[in-house]
Design a protein around this motif. Structure first.
Motif, short mmCIF file in Angstrom:
data_model
loop_
_atom_site.label_atom_id
_atom_site.label_comp_id
_atom_site.label_asym_id
_atom_site.label_seq_id
_atom_site.Cartn_x
_atom_site.Cartn_y
_atom_site.Cartn_z
N LYS A 1 0.83 -1.20 0.00
CA LYS A 1 0.00 0.00 0.00
C LYS A 1 0.86 1.25 0.00
O LYS A 1 0.70 2.14 -0.83
CB LYS A 1 -0.93 0.02 1.21
CG LYS A 1 -1.81 1.26 1.28
CD LYS A 1 -2.68 1.28 2.52
CE LYS A 1 -3.52 2.56 2.57
NZ LYS A 1 -4.35 2.63 3.82
N ARG A 2 1.80 1.34 0.93
CA ARG A 2 2.67 2.52 1.04
C ARG A 2 4.10 2.11 0.72
O ARG A 2 4.64 1.18 1.33
CB ARG A 2 2.59 3.12 2.45
CG ARG A 2 3.49 4.34 2.65
CD ARG A 2 3.27 4.99 4.01
NE ARG A 2 1.93 5.56 4.11
CZ ARG A 2 1.52 6.32 5.14
NH1 ARG A 2 2.36 6.57 6.17
NH2 ARG A 2 0.30 6.80 5.17
N ILE A 3 4.72 2.80 -0.23
CA ILE A 3 6.08 2.46 -0.62
C ILE A 3 6.96 3.70 -0.57
O ILE A 3 6.50 4.83 -0.74
CB ILE A 3 6.13 1.83 -2.03
CG1 ILE A 3 5.61 2.81 -3.08
CG2 ILE A 3 5.35 0.53 -2.08
CD1 ILE A 3 5.75 2.28 -4.49
N ILE A 4 8.23 3.46 -0.30
CA ILE A 4 9.22 4.52 -0.32
C ILE A 4 10.20 4.24 -1.46
O ILE A 4 10.73 3.13 -1.58
CB ILE A 4 9.98 4.61 1.01
CG1 ILE A 4 9.04 5.15 2.09
CG2 ILE A 4 11.23 5.47 0.89
CD1 ILE A 4 9.68 5.39 3.44
N ILE A 5 10.38 5.21 -2.32
CA ILE A 5 11.34 5.13 -3.41
C ILE A 5 12.55 5.97 -3.03
O ILE A 5 12.42 7.16 -2.75
CB ILE A 5 10.75 5.66 -4.74
CG1 ILE A 5 9.42 4.98 -5.07
CG2 ILE A 5 11.75 5.52 -5.87
CD1 ILE A 5 9.54 3.53 -5.47
N LYS A 6 13.71 5.36 -3.01
CA LYS A 6 14.94 6.10 -2.73
C LYS A 6 15.78 6.15 -3.98
O LYS A 6 16.04 5.12 -4.64
CB LYS A 6 15.72 5.44 -1.58
CG LYS A 6 17.00 6.18 -1.19
CD LYS A 6 18.22 5.67 -1.93
CE LYS A 6 19.46 6.50 -1.62
NZ LYS A 6 20.68 5.99 -2.35
N VAL A 7 16.23 7.32 -4.35
CA VAL A 7 17.07 7.49 -5.54
C VAL A 7 18.35 8.20 -5.14
O VAL A 7 18.34 9.16 -4.37
CB VAL A 7 16.31 8.25 -6.66
CG1 VAL A 7 15.93 9.64 -6.20
CG2 VAL A 7 17.13 8.30 -7.94
N GLY A 8 19.48 7.71 -5.65
CA GLY A 8 20.78 8.23 -5.26
C GLY A 8 21.31 9.33 -6.15
O GLY A 8 20.81 9.58 -7.25
N SER A 9 22.37 9.97 -5.66
CA SER A 9 22.97 11.10 -6.38
C SER A 9 23.51 10.68 -7.75
O SER A 9 23.42 11.43 -8.72
CB SER A 9 24.10 11.70 -5.55
OG SER A 9 23.62 12.29 -4.37
N HIS A 10 24.11 9.49 -7.81
CA HIS A 10 24.70 9.06 -9.08
C HIS A 10 23.64 8.91 -10.15
O HIS A 10 23.88 9.17 -11.33
CB HIS A 10 25.44 7.73 -8.86
CG HIS A 10 26.34 7.36 -9.99
ND1 HIS A 10 26.81 6.09 -10.18
CD2 HIS A 10 26.86 8.10 -11.01
CE1 HIS A 10 27.58 6.05 -11.27
NE2 HIS A 10 27.62 7.26 -11.78
N THR A 11 22.45 8.50 -9.75
CA THR A 11 21.35 8.35 -10.70
C THR A 11 20.84 9.71 -11.17
O THR A 11 20.49 9.88 -12.34
CB THR A 11 20.19 7.57 -10.05
OG1 THR A 11 20.67 6.30 -9.61
CG2 THR A 11 19.05 7.37 -11.03
N LEU A 12 20.82 10.68 -10.27
CA LEU A 12 20.24 11.98 -10.58
C LEU A 12 21.21 12.95 -11.25
O LEU A 12 20.79 13.94 -11.84
CB LEU A 12 19.71 12.63 -9.29
CG LEU A 12 18.58 11.90 -8.57
CD1 LEU A 12 18.25 12.62 -7.28
CD2 LEU A 12 17.35 11.80 -9.46
N SER A 13 22.51 12.67 -11.13
CA SER A 13 23.49 13.62 -11.64
C SER A 13 24.35 13.01 -12.74
O SER A 13 24.47 11.79 -12.85
CB SER A 13 24.39 14.12 -10.50
OG SER A 13 25.10 13.04 -9.92
N GLU A 14 24.93 13.89 -13.52
CA GLU A 14 25.81 13.47 -14.60
C GLU A 14 26.91 14.51 -14.73
O GLU A 14 26.65 15.67 -15.02
CB GLU A 14 25.03 13.34 -15.91
CG GLU A 14 25.79 12.64 -17.00
CD GLU A 14 24.88 12.28 -18.18
OE1 GLU A 14 25.27 11.40 -18.94
OE2 GLU A 14 23.81 12.90 -18.30
N LYS A 15 28.14 14.09 -14.45
CA LYS A 15 29.28 14.99 -14.39
C LYS A 15 28.99 16.06 -13.34
O LYS A 15 28.80 15.76 -12.18
CB LYS A 15 29.57 15.59 -15.77
CG LYS A 15 30.02 14.53 -16.78
CD LYS A 15 30.37 15.15 -18.12
CE LYS A 15 30.84 14.07 -19.10
NZ LYS A 15 31.17 14.64 -20.42
#
Length: 259
Positions: free
Chosen positions: A7-21
């Motif tokens: 029902k309730r989920i937490i999505i965690k996303v890291g810096s390497h995924t969000l950034s490029e150079k």
């Protein structure tokens, strides 16, 4: 259509995924937000997002090796990161709200209860809570240092059923895939051997603070509290999309206690 029982989920996303150079990857953030918008049709979704320091570095260059400089960059970058999320969410008539926490907030029953009340109300209103560590005010004694740990605590204290970690690590392997060509992906695991947690942790990016060990620690924390965790790539969202919305595991590692 999703068929998972969560029902309730937490999505965690890291810096390497969000950034490029030295910049945020707007394409990846856009793809992530589009995916989150789909999830919000079926689940209560909480996002734990790194990337504030990387966002800050796009506006002002400071040496990230100095702790105080990282704190300054995080303070600069956090509102910019939130604005980026909200710009993409606006396409779906949705908004995000910022929640900055430190480890001490989870040590305080009053603070953690108050934070949960706020999160619960946001979810009822259809708002996407976006959690990050408050790098500017965190002290060494009460410092997570990586959002894998923060997301695990949030899963427990905010009563989520599942933690999903999206990373440059696409799952747990039986041996190091960078060193052994015959390494095999472990698709499902119901326990964490304590000796695995004693390994040195290497990150995939100068922006990152995690690694496979921090993810195993997060899995251990949630498993001990009868929660589940899914680890998959943040670069190719087809795996996590299939897992959550089609009830198909085509990759990644699912950490769940065997019944």
């Amino acid at each position: 259509m999703k068929t998972q029982s969560f029902k309730r989920i937490i999505i965690k996303v890291g810096s390497h995924t969000l950034s490029e150079k030295d910049a945020l990857s707007l394409d990846r953030i856009k793809n992530l937000v589009y995916f989150l918008a789909d999830l919000m049709q079926y689940f209560e979704v909480i996002l734990v997002s790194s990337g504030a320091t990387s966002a800050g570095y796009t506006k002002f260059h400071l040496d990230r090796k100095e702790l105080v400089n990282k704190q300054v960059l995080a303070a600069i970058g956090q509102p910019f990161l939130m604005q980026t999320y909200n710009d993409f969410l606006a396409k779906f008539d949705k908004i995000a709200a910022q929640i900055l926490l430190t480890a001490s907030d989870f040590d305080s029953r009053k603070a953690s209860k108050n934070a949960k009340n706020v999160v619960d109300t946001m979810l009822k209103c259809g708002i996407l809570p976006i959690i990050n560590e408050n790098d500017t005010t965190a002290t060494f004694e009460f410092f997570f240092g990586d959002n894998d740990s923060l997301s695990a605590y949030a899963t427990h204290y905010f009563n989520a059923d599942l933690l999903v970690i999206l990373s440059d690590i696409d799952g747990l392997y039986d041996k190091n895939p960078h060193e052994f060509k015959d390494a095999k992906l472990v698709s499902r695991l119901g326990y964490i051997d304590k000796k695995w947690l004693e390994q040195s942790s290497k990150t995939g990016s100068e922006h990152g603070t995690g690694g496979i060990v921090t993810k195993l620690k997060a899995a251990s924390f949630v498993l001990e509290r009868n929660k589940a965790m899914f680890l998959a790539s943040g670069f190719d969202l087809s795996v996590v999309r299939a897992f959550l919305l089609e009830n198909k595991q085509i990759g990644g590692t699912f950490f769940i206690k065997d019944e």
